[in-house]
Write a protein that holds these residues in place. Structure first.
Motif, PDB file in Angstrom:
ATOM      1  N   ALA A  31     -18.662   3.671  43.198  1.00 30.04           N
ATOM      2  CA  ALA A  31     -17.996   2.372  43.263  1.00 30.04           C
ATOM      3  C   ALA A  31     -17.976   1.688  41.899  1.00 30.04           C
ATOM      4  N   ASP A  32     -18.597   2.328  40.917  1.00 27.39           N
ATOM      5  CA  ASP A  32     -18.563   1.802  39.563  1.00 27.39           C
ATOM      6  C   ASP A  32     -17.348   2.395  38.845  1.00 27.39           C
ATOM      7  N   ALA A  33     -16.546   1.501  38.282  1.00 21.22           N
ATOM      8  CA  ALA A  33     -15.275   1.924  37.684  1.00 21.22           C
ATOM      9  C   ALA A  33     -15.465   2.999  36.622  1.00 21.22           C
ATOM     10  N   TYR A  34     -16.584   2.959  35.946  1.00 21.43           N
ATOM     11  CA  TYR A  34     -16.799   3.953  34.909  1.00 21.43           C
ATOM     12  C   TYR A  34     -16.856   5.350  35.502  1.00 21.43           C
ATOM     13  N   VAL A  57     -18.172 -18.037  21.483  1.00 19.23           N
ATOM     14  CA  VAL A  57     -18.893 -16.771  21.602  1.00 19.23           C
ATOM     15  C   VAL A  57     -17.897 -15.621  21.721  1.00 19.23           C
ATOM     16  N   ALA A  58     -18.009 -14.667  20.807  1.00 17.83           N
ATOM     17  CA  ALA A  58     -17.170 -13.465  20.892  1.00 17.83           C
ATOM     18  C   ALA A  58     -17.892 -12.418  21.737  1.00 17.83           C
ATOM     19  N   VAL A  59     -17.129 -11.697  22.537  1.00 21.99           N
ATOM     20  CA  VAL A  59     -17.752 -10.735  23.461  1.00 21.99           C
ATOM     21  C   VAL A  59     -17.104  -9.366  23.337  1.00 21.99           C
ATOM     22  N   ILE A  60     -17.940  -8.361  23.306  1.00 20.53           N
ATOM     23  CA  ILE A  60     -17.425  -6.995  23.358  1.00 20.53           C
ATOM     24  C   ILE A  60     -18.283  -6.169  24.300  1.00 20.53           C
ATOM     25  N   GLY A  61     -17.620  -5.282  25.053  1.00 20.72           N
ATOM     26  CA  GLY A  61     -18.352  -4.456  26.011  1.00 20.72           C
ATOM     27  C   GLY A  61     -18.248  -2.983  25.675  1.00 20.72           C
ATOM     28  N   PHE A  62     -18.725  -2.172  26.573  1.00 17.80           N
ATOM     29  CA  PHE A  62     -18.597  -0.721  26.476  1.00 17.80           C
ATOM     30  C   PHE A  62     -17.898  -0.216  27.735  1.00 17.80           C
ATOM     31  N   ASP A  63     -17.074   0.788  27.580  1.00 16.73           N
ATOM     32  CA  ASP A  63     -16.459   1.540  28.691  1.00 16.73           C
ATOM     33  C   ASP A  63     -14.938   1.403  28.725  1.00 16.73           C
ATOM     34  N   ASP A  64     -14.442   0.226  28.309  1.00 14.28           N
ATOM     35  CA  ASP A  64     -13.004  -0.008  28.383  1.00 14.28           C
ATOM     36  C   ASP A  64     -12.461   0.282  29.777  1.00 14.28           C
ATOM     37  N   LEU A  65     -12.998  -0.392  30.755  1.00 16.15           N
ATOM     38  CA  LEU A  65     -12.508  -0.240  32.120  1.00 16.15           C
ATOM     39  C   LEU A  65     -11.079  -0.772  32.226  1.00 16.15           C
ATOM     40  N   PRO A  66     -10.347  -0.306  33.211  1.00 17.71           N
ATOM     41  CA  PRO A  66      -8.985  -0.800  33.406  1.00 17.71           C
ATOM     42  C   PRO A  66      -8.906  -2.320  33.529  1.00 17.71           C
ATOM     43  N   VAL A 120      -8.195  -9.116  32.760  1.00 15.18           N
ATOM     44  CA  VAL A 120      -8.852 -10.417  32.747  1.00 15.18           C
ATOM     45  C   VAL A 120      -8.353 -11.256  31.567  1.00 15.18           C
ATOM     46  N   GLU A 121      -8.671 -12.513  31.638  1.00 17.31           N
ATOM     47  CA  GLU A 121      -8.258 -13.464  30.608  1.00 17.31           C
ATOM     48  C   GLU A 121      -9.488 -14.147  30.041  1.00 17.31           C
ATOM     49  N   PRO A 122      -9.817 -14.049  28.779  1.00 16.60           N
ATOM     50  CA  PRO A 122      -9.111 -13.254  27.781  1.00 16.60           C
ATOM     51  C   PRO A 122      -9.374 -11.767  27.983  1.00 16.60           C
ATOM     52  N   ALA A 175     -10.027   6.631  42.184  1.00 16.57           N
ATOM     53  CA  ALA A 175     -10.036   5.651  41.104  1.00 16.57           C
ATOM     54  C   ALA A 175      -9.470   4.309  41.559  1.00 16.57           C
ATOM     55  N   ASP A 176      -9.013   4.250  42.789  1.00 21.17           N
ATOM     56  CA  ASP A 176      -8.528   2.995  43.343  1.00 21.17           C
ATOM     57  C   ASP A 176      -9.706   2.264  43.995  1.00 21.17           C
ATOM     58  N   ALA A 177      -9.888   1.017  43.591  1.00 18.99           N
ATOM     59  CA  ALA A 177     -11.061   0.263  44.024  1.00 18.99           C
ATOM     60  C   ALA A 177     -11.168   0.192  45.543  1.00 18.99           C
ATOM     61  N   TYR A 178     -10.042   0.200  46.213  1.00 24.49           N
ATOM     62  CA  TYR A 178     -10.088   0.112  47.664  1.00 24.49           C
ATOM     63  C   TYR A 178     -10.800   1.322  48.256  1.00 24.49           C
TER      64      TYR A 178
END
Lengths: 338, 338
Positions: free
Chosen positions: A74-77, A270-279, A284-286, B74-77
DNA sequence: TTGTATGCGTTATCAA
DNA sequence: TTGATAACGCATACAA
């Protein structure tokens, strides 16, 4: 009641022996008269014959099945990896068994045993690296055909990226954006993935003449809530920071949510960067900056390696895959270039 | 080279016959001397004996495996369903084979056949309902132990929700928020899920004295881009609308992205509601209203039914699950109540 | 070119 | 209380 046709039934119908049926359908021997072959194929067709894969596997000593061990589908990664594994396995006639461990060592062991019982052709093991992999050390891996995805402390073929360099790149990026007080949302200290990324983070900070303030290192479980809670607590406690490196996107998203709650602008405050580049990162905004990994290739390569091993073919060395820093609105203080 | 211990090896070590080993380890017969039983258990332990599940299954005629057929992991549903299936299967000793079809009929057939070859205990079939299920009709389902999740046009045990009522509820909700020109982002006309939701939508509109403007019915593939493109095109063509019912959240998210691009405020100019209540729904800004389904229960129930069937136990009737309309910022024109 | 016999590892039946 | 034997369905070595 539905009854499967067996090789013997096909043989009877075609007026030959089961041996011949096997030979024709597997194309093992060229020396078979066309007439016989035709009769066999015809009979097989008529009876809708399918070899019982259980019997085949029992006989051959191995199944056309790949075990896929991951923390959580269930984790997008991981579901992208799972999809890639399945896509690579299908055309080769391999099935994929799904195993979720939630990173629990007992569950990892349980599945490793279960999959071996099931005589799988091999195991793709992703996202482990738990607890220094103590529970996996000293195991007899002979003939197990395991391929690891991601950092582990095990002597097994593994594919992955230079997480240390990726972490360094993330810090440098934030630094270039003007951040000086950089916080870190990590995982658990015993996770290999956490260790190597943290090491990179410290190195990156050292490069820019900073070091990690212990009060700005927040440990979590890579979940969205975890990221939210970390930042929420930090703000409540009056911590000062102008940049966040989150070791995965889920946590980064949670962090953004918390920052917003506290009225902080992103990336201005605050600038934010993550890991994984999920879809989701681009939804999201930003939009979320992130270190991107070729997850599909991870899965495809892992599956391909397993299949090669199972077929006793020469196995290519997996090697290191490139990462990419996707700079987006969440970390581009000067705005996104047009 | 690693060699698995067999029942015969255990028998030799314990000084008994393989039959006795089987009996002791399976607890089949009570009439076994404690001493013998102990010796067997000891030997099994020493050799780390595990029954070869292939042999067991061949003998018993069925495996402890559940096939899971879904459009895309890969679909969250679907990955939440997948996770639930696996969670329910694991404690019962069942494994889960993952099958992605992308809703392609040939692939559905391919997997149905493959899984039958593999002698799976049963199949959980989710998200199908493609092409009026022509390709699945008239199949011999005897002994197949199939459980469907979601709308299908097949005479098989299925679990799901009243999608028609859910769709009606969505329309009524938008209407209550003041929407009068309601658009619809659907799937493909041949998908059962699309058909039933569209029927509900039309009914809901009829209830409020409206009807669906054909120019406001946009078909897609349930992907984010698809939702984006639909709305983008509609805006380019000057279509007028103040509400959108998207038949899944992915499309709804794409729609929001497109609305934003065209400078429309949400929900002020256009209220949006989706289906599925994906985890992202509460992460994006504004939070996405959605029809929520108990996906975990879907998966758990489906797995449980399969296992019951495989054990020839009495099978509970699946029945209909409740849906819930989660009203959030994307559709609450008057703002979110505190 | 084809068939017979054997065994993969297990469990069920029958006999002892 | 235990063991010998057969069978699940298939593929292979060997024989013909």
């Amino acid at each position: 009641m539905y009854v499967r046709a067996t090789a013997k039934m096909v043989a009877d119908r075609a007026g030959v022996s089961p041996t011949t049926v096997s030979r024709v359908l597997n194309g093992k021997v060229e020396a078979i008269s066309e007439m016989t072959a035709d009769r066999v194929r015809e009979a097989a067709e008529a009876l809708d014959y399918r070899p019982n894969s259980l019997a085949v596997s029992l006989r051959k000593g191995s199944t056309a099945t790949i075990g896929l061990i991951i923390p959580d589908i269930a984790d997008a990664y991981f579901h992208q990896i799972a999809r890639a594994v399945e896509d690579a396995a299908r055309p080769e006639g391999f099935a994929v068994i799904l195993c979720n461990t939630d990173r629990e060592p007992e569950r990892e062991l349980f599945y490793l045993d279960t999959l071996r019982e099931q005589q799988v052709a091999g195991v793709v093991f992703a996202g482990g690296g738990v607890n220094d992999d103590e529970h996996l050390r000293g195991r007899d891996w002979a003939g197990a055909n395991v391929v690891l995805i991601g950092p582990h402390n095990l002597e097994l073929p593994s594919i992955g990226v230079d997480n240390r360099a990726a972490s360094i790149a993330a810090v440098h990026h934030l630094s270039e954006q003007g951040c000086t007080r950089i916080a870190c949302i990590g995982g658990q200290p015993k996770w290999a993935i956490h260790q190597v990324r943290l090491e990179g983070l410290r190195q990156g900070l050292a490069d820019i003449g900073e070091e990690l303030d212990p009060e700005l290192l927040w440990l979590g479980d890579f979940g969205l809530e975890s990221g939210y809670d970390s930042v929420d607590a930090a703000m409540e406690n009056g911590r000062e920071f102008d940049g966040i490196v989150a070791f995965n996107d889920n946590a980064a998203l949670g962090a953004i949510k918390a920052l917003r709650k506290h009225g902080r602008s992103i990336p201005g405050d605050v600038a934010v960067i993550g890991f994984d580049d999920l879809p989701i990162a681009t939804v999201v905004e930003p939009q979320l900056s992130s270190i991107s990994f070729p997850r599909r290739e991870f899965g495809e390569t892992a599956a391909r390696l397993i299949i090669q091993m199972a077929r006793h073919e020469d196995v290519e060395a997996p090697g290191l895959f490139p990462f990419e820093l996707k700079a987006r609105a969440s970390s581009l203080v000067a705005g996104v270039p047009a």
